[in-house]
Write a protein that holds these residues in place. Structure first.
Motif, PDB file in Angstrom:
ATOM      1  N   SER A 105       0.936  -1.244  -0.030  1.00  0.00           N
ATOM      2  CA  SER A 105      -0.167   0.023  -0.047  1.00  0.00           C
ATOM      3  C   SER A 105       0.794   1.185   0.140  1.00  0.00           C
ATOM      4  N   GLN A 106       2.068   0.994   0.235  1.00  0.00           N
ATOM      5  CA  GLN A 106       3.022   2.344   0.203  1.00  0.00           C
ATOM      6  C   GLN A 106       4.335   1.920  -0.430  1.00  0.00           C
ATOM      7  N   VAL A 107       5.066   2.853  -0.741  1.00  0.00           N
ATOM      8  CA  VAL A 107       6.651   2.374  -0.983  1.00  0.00           C
ATOM      9  C   VAL A 107       7.309   2.771   0.303  1.00  0.00           C
ATOM     10  N   GLY A 108       7.782   1.527   0.909  1.00  0.00           N
ATOM     11  CA  GLY A 108       8.587   1.981   2.149  1.00  0.00           C
ATOM     12  C   GLY A 108       7.372   2.043   3.460  1.00  0.00           C
ATOM     13  N   CYS A 109       7.881   2.528   4.592  1.00  0.00           N
ATOM     14  CA  CYS A 109       6.863   2.727   5.640  1.00  0.00           C
ATOM     15  C   CYS A 109       7.220   3.577   6.593  1.00  0.00           C
ATOM     16  N   ALA A 110       6.697   4.493   7.225  1.00  0.00           N
ATOM     17  CA  ALA A 110       7.138   5.243   8.126  1.00  0.00           C
ATOM     18  C   ALA A 110       7.036   4.954   9.667  1.00  0.00           C
ATOM     19  N   VAL A 111       6.252   3.750   9.750  1.00  0.00           N
ATOM     20  CA  VAL A 111       5.962   3.336  11.073  1.00  0.00           C
ATOM     21  C   VAL A 111       7.053   2.867  11.864  1.00  0.00           C
ATOM     22  N   GLY A 112       8.304   2.391  11.214  1.00  0.00           N
ATOM     23  CA  GLY A 112       9.644   2.098  11.915  1.00  0.00           C
ATOM     24  C   GLY A 112       9.638   1.082  13.053  1.00  0.00           C
ATOM     25  N   CYS A 113       8.930  -0.095  12.599  1.00  0.00           N
ATOM     26  CA  CYS A 113       9.112  -1.179  13.546  1.00  0.00           C
ATOM     27  C   CYS A 113      10.768  -1.723  13.531  1.00  0.00           C
ATOM     28  N   THR A 114      11.328  -1.989  14.642  1.00  0.00           N
ATOM     29  CA  THR A 114      12.550  -2.186  14.501  1.00  0.00           C
ATOM     30  C   THR A 114      12.920  -3.616  13.854  1.00  0.00           C
ATOM     31  N   PHE A 115      12.087  -4.162  14.187  1.00  0.00           N
ATOM     32  CA  PHE A 115      12.205  -5.811  13.428  1.00  0.00           C
ATOM     33  C   PHE A 115      11.851  -5.836  12.107  1.00  0.00           C
ATOM     34  N   CYS A 116      11.577  -4.776  11.268  1.00  0.00           N
ATOM     35  CA  CYS A 116      11.166  -4.837   9.973  1.00  0.00           C
ATOM     36  C   CYS A 116      11.951  -4.159   8.912  1.00  0.00           C
ATOM     37  N   ALA A 117      12.410  -5.068   7.754  1.00  0.00           N
ATOM     38  CA  ALA A 117      13.481  -4.474   6.852  1.00  0.00           C
ATOM     39  C   ALA A 117      12.651  -3.385   6.094  1.00  0.00           C
ATOM     40  N   THR A 118      11.227  -3.531   5.966  1.00  0.00           N
ATOM     41  CA  THR A 118      10.694  -2.524   5.193  1.00  0.00           C
ATOM     42  C   THR A 118      10.882  -0.991   5.812  1.00  0.00           C
ATOM     43  N   ALA A 119      11.381  -0.896   6.970  1.00  0.00           N
ATOM     44  CA  ALA A 119      11.074   0.402   7.721  1.00  0.00           C
ATOM     45  C   ALA A 119      12.564   0.820   7.457  1.00  0.00           C
ATOM     46  N   ILE A 120      13.285   0.114   7.210  1.00  0.00           N
ATOM     47  CA  ILE A 120      14.939   0.595   7.186  1.00  0.00           C
ATOM     48  C   ILE A 120      15.016   2.008   6.540  1.00  0.00           C
ATOM     49  N   ASP A 121      14.458   1.961   5.015  1.00  0.00           N
ATOM     50  CA  ASP A 121      14.580   3.131   4.395  1.00  0.00           C
ATOM     51  C   ASP A 121      13.354   4.365   4.514  1.00  0.00           C
ATOM     52  N   GLY A 122      12.569   3.960   5.547  1.00  0.00           N
ATOM     53  CA  GLY A 122      11.592   4.890   5.694  1.00  0.00           C
ATOM     54  C   GLY A 122      10.573   4.894   4.599  1.00  0.00           C
ATOM     55  N   LEU A 123       9.643   5.976   4.587  1.00  0.00           N
ATOM     56  CA  LEU A 123       8.491   6.126   3.715  1.00  0.00           C
ATOM     57  C   LEU A 123       9.043   6.882   2.671  1.00  0.00           C
ATOM     58  N   ARG A 124       8.688   6.275   1.072  1.00  0.00           N
ATOM     59  CA  ARG A 124       8.922   7.110   0.161  1.00  0.00           C
ATOM     60  C   ARG A 124       7.700   7.882  -0.612  1.00  0.00           C
ATOM     61  N   ARG A 125       6.486   7.140  -0.346  1.00  0.00           N
ATOM     62  CA  ARG A 125       5.481   7.812  -0.772  1.00  0.00           C
ATOM     63  C   ARG A 125       4.166   6.667  -0.703  1.00  0.00           C
ATOM     64  N   ASN A 126       2.904   7.319  -0.605  1.00  0.00           N
ATOM     65  CA  ASN A 126       1.794   6.484  -0.759  1.00  0.00           C
ATOM     66  C   ASN A 126       1.576   5.705  -2.253  1.00  0.00           C
ATOM     67  N   LEU A 127       1.108   4.569  -2.235  1.00  0.00           N
ATOM     68  CA  LEU A 127       0.668   4.300  -3.547  1.00  0.00           C
ATOM     69  C   LEU A 127      -0.950   4.739  -3.855  1.00  0.00           C
ATOM     70  N   THR A 128      -1.087   4.926  -5.231  1.00  0.00           N
ATOM     71  CA  THR A 128      -2.481   5.563  -5.433  1.00  0.00           C
ATOM     72  C   THR A 128      -3.210   4.070  -5.514  1.00  0.00           C
ATOM     73  N   SER A 129      -4.629   4.533  -5.518  1.00  0.00           N
ATOM     74  CA  SER A 129      -5.485   3.472  -5.367  1.00  0.00           C
ATOM     75  C   SER A 129      -5.299   2.313  -6.768  1.00  0.00           C
ATOM     76  N   ALA A 130      -5.079   3.148  -7.913  1.00  0.00           N
ATOM     77  CA  ALA A 130      -4.851   2.606  -9.054  1.00  0.00           C
ATOM     78  C   ALA A 130      -3.561   1.403  -9.123  1.00  0.00           C
ATOM     79  N   GLU A 131      -2.467   1.971  -8.211  1.00  0.00           N
ATOM     80  CA  GLU A 131      -1.126   1.322  -8.183  1.00  0.00           C
ATOM     81  C   GLU A 131      -1.613   0.108  -7.089  1.00  0.00           C
ATOM     82  N   ILE A 132      -2.231   0.336  -6.287  1.00  0.00           N
ATOM     83  CA  ILE A 132      -2.869  -0.819  -5.244  1.00  0.00           C
ATOM     84  C   ILE A 132      -3.613  -1.897  -6.256  1.00  0.00           C
ATOM     85  N   LEU A 133      -4.724  -1.551  -7.008  1.00  0.00           N
ATOM     86  CA  LEU A 133      -5.530  -2.360  -7.817  1.00  0.00           C
ATOM     87  C   LEU A 133      -4.782  -3.038  -8.933  1.00  0.00           C
TER      88      LEU A 133
END
Ligand code: SF4
Length: 349
Positions: A105-133
């Motif tokens: 649903s997003q490129v990266g993530c801002a939540v920052g869970c310390t056990f999560c690899a996605t969190a490492i680079d932070g949030l780049r941007r939200n995906l649009t609904s078209a990109e999700i679908l």
């Protein structure tokens, strides 16, 4: 560029009227798109030719470019590129008798869970609904069977991108859209309290399955691995969850990543059981043994410790399942699905 998958039926009707087309043409086009997976206006033969040409000049179908597909026995991982060069991961998982698609649903993530690899680079941007679908549409087209289940457990915190996730989910579960069962679409969140309150009031979102990453039975431990919980405290979260308007026969899934010597002790299990004791019919717990990642400082607990944790919960009447992932680059919590995973239900020990 304008993507047709950014519109729900009502919005598309309005857009068609603004283009000088009859309202009902919107329903015809969405039928081709979501029922027959036709992504070519020239094949939509119940529309006049000049209208098809106008639509071709106005709309595009695919905001994502498919870059790669990696096949494993029980799963396929797809890599897509957005128009601005970001990479989006989507995983199709073969479960016993159906296919589940894990969307980002997003490129990266801002939540920052310390056990999560996605969190490492932070949030780049939200995906649009078209990109999700589009993740769904492109994978479904590539798949021999109908995809019946969708989980918002790929990259990102879905409720931090509420409006776009809502629109995508609306299109997924509407009769004029993909028409998936509401029970088969799951939103997984780290527990954003304000957005959960919003979801509870939302006639579309509250019908979906809800999964919440709990990961600790007390505020201090939760805060140490999920910084977002300084604001979204455990007590506020539990207050929202016990009041959450659940559809009949539905429970909230609590995801609990078990990390060695951090949240996997008998005391942790007992505190978790106590936290859920008065509302145990409302919840089920998924225990996810942590999958080691070279970039993260945590370890996976021994299997006996995992099973002992589960036993404590079962003994106190809380439905608890262990979810083993297969392979070192796979993970089951939100934002961490990398390749494939497997659900193993372990019966009451
Ligand atoms: S676990 Fe989920 S919410 Fe936490 S950082 Fe990763 S993607 Fe974000």
């Amino acid at each position: 560029m304008e993507f047709i998958t950014d519109y729900n039926l009502e919005e598309l009707r309005e857009r068609f009227v603004s283009l000088g087309l009859e309202k009902y043409r919107a329903g015809q086009v969405l039928k081709w798109l979501y029922k027959k997976l036709t992504t070519d206006f020239s094949s939509m033969t119940d529309l006049p030719k000049e209208q098809r040409r106008l639509l071709e000049d106005t709309f595009r179908f695919h905001p994502l470019e498919k870059l790669d597909r990696v096949d494993a026995p029980d799963s396929r991982k797809y890599l897509f590129r957005t128009h601005d060069g970001h990479i989006v991961e989507t995983v199709l998982i073969r479960e016993r008798d159906h296919l589940t698609l894990c969307v980002s649903s997003q490129v990266g993530c801002a939540v920052g869970c310390t056990f999560c690899a996605t969190a490492i680079d932070g949030l780049r941007r939200n995906l649009t609904s078209a990109e999700i679908l589009d993740q769904f549409l492109q994978v479904q087209k590539d798949s021999p069977e109908k995809i019946r289940n969708v989980v918002f457990m790929g990259m990102g915190e879905p409720l931090a991108n509420y409006d776009n996730v809502r629109k995508a989910a609306e299109i997924m579960v509407s009769p004029w859209g993909l028409d998936l069962s509401k029970r088969r679409v799951t939103v997984s969140t780290s527990g954003l309290v304000a957005q959960l309150r919003r979801m509870a009031e939302d006639p579309i979102m509250r019908e979906l399955n809800l999964a919440v990453s709990l990961n600790a039975p007390r505020q201090s431990t939760r805060e140490s691995i999920m910084p977002i919980t300084r604001k979204n405290t455990l007590s506020e979260l539990m207050e929202v969850l016990v009041k959450y308007p659940l559809p009949r026969y539905r429970r909230i899934t609590l995801e609990y990543v078990l990390i060695k010597d951090l949240n996997d002790s008998k005391r942790d299990a007992e505190e978790l059981a106590e936290l859920l004791r008065r509302h145990r019919k409302r919840f089920k717990v998924n225990l996810i043994p942590f999958n080691p990642d070279p970039n993260l400082p945590y370890e996976r607990p021994e299997l006996t410790r995992v099973l002992n944790f589960q036993k404590v919960l079962w003994e106190r009447g809380i439905s608890t399942f262990v979810r083993f992932s297969k392979g070192v680059d796979v993970f089951g919590a939100c934002g961490q699905l990398r390749a494939k995973r497997d659900y193993v239900k372990i019966s009451n020990p």
